[in-house]
Design a protein around this motif. Sequence first.
Motif, PDB file in Angstrom:
ATOM      1  N   UNK A  86       4.985   1.264   3.747  1.00  0.00           N
ATOM      2  CA  UNK A  86       3.852   0.510   3.662  1.00  0.00           C
ATOM      3  C   UNK A  86       2.452   1.067   4.005  1.00  0.00           C
ATOM      4  N   UNK A  87       1.409   0.725   3.406  1.00  0.00           N
ATOM      5  CA  UNK A  87       0.092   1.093   3.950  1.00  0.00           C
ATOM      6  C   UNK A  87      -0.287   1.911   2.643  1.00  0.00           C
ATOM      7  N   UNK A  88      -1.329   2.656   2.966  1.00  0.00           N
ATOM      8  CA  UNK A  88      -2.184   3.367   2.153  1.00  0.00           C
ATOM      9  C   UNK A  88      -1.665   4.910   2.051  1.00  0.00           C
ATOM     10  N   UNK A  89      -0.900   5.362   2.746  1.00  0.00           N
ATOM     11  CA  UNK A  89      -0.376   6.971   2.736  1.00  0.00           C
ATOM     12  C   UNK A  89       0.479   6.752   1.360  1.00  0.00           C
ATOM     13  N   UNK A  90       0.338   7.738   0.608  1.00  0.00           N
ATOM     14  CA  UNK A  90       1.075   7.967  -0.557  1.00  0.00           C
ATOM     15  C   UNK A  90       1.956   9.287  -0.447  1.00  0.00           C
ATOM     16  N   UNK A  91       3.278   9.380  -0.642  1.00  0.00           N
ATOM     17  CA  UNK A  91       4.101  10.403  -0.371  1.00  0.00           C
ATOM     18  C   UNK A  91       4.598  11.150  -1.770  1.00  0.00           C
ATOM     19  N   UNK A  92       4.078  12.300  -1.827  1.00  0.00           N
ATOM     20  CA  UNK A  92       4.259  12.938  -3.366  1.00  0.00           C
ATOM     21  C   UNK A  92       5.670  13.342  -3.256  1.00  0.00           C
ATOM     22  N   UNK A  93       6.156  13.666  -4.353  1.00  0.00           N
ATOM     23  CA  UNK A  93       7.586  14.250  -4.818  1.00  0.00           C
ATOM     24  C   UNK A  93       7.428  15.408  -5.936  1.00  0.00           C
ATOM     25  N   UNK A  94       8.770  15.335  -6.512  1.00  0.00           N
ATOM     26  CA  UNK A  94       8.739  16.327  -7.556  1.00  0.00           C
ATOM     27  C   UNK A  94       9.644  15.647  -8.781  1.00  0.00           C
TER      28      UNK A  94
END
Length: 134
Positions: A86-94
């Motif tokens: 939750x929140x503004x952080x964006x976790x990138x992936x592949x």
Amino acid sequence: DGGGPRVSPAQAARLRAWNGLDWALYAHLNRSFWRRAEAFGAARLRREVARLRQRRQALARRCLRGGGPLPARAIADGRLRPFQPPGRAQILGYALKAGLPPAERERCARMATPELQYKDILDRRQFGGGGNAS
């Protein structure tokens, strides 16, 4: 100024005490790493790091759609989509390239699997519990 929040000396002391075990573990592992790195040889370590980076880049070109990280919403395969806190952080992936042969797709997926899904795979392998990760 650094732009971050300011903490009082008392708050800083509480934070250090609260994180004391983490800090002690980090300091121990950091000293251990540098002792081993020195024994391994700085020039040899630089060569090995360069080789590892080249291999990672080659595998990214071969395996990954776009050759690098993508926003989670662009990853259709739920097994490869990273958890979004939750929140503004964006976790990138592949996301994997389409059309990879099955064995290569499996190898690429192992390298692109986010940590939570990878932990689940390891748990199944170590403790059982169904699934096809025997």
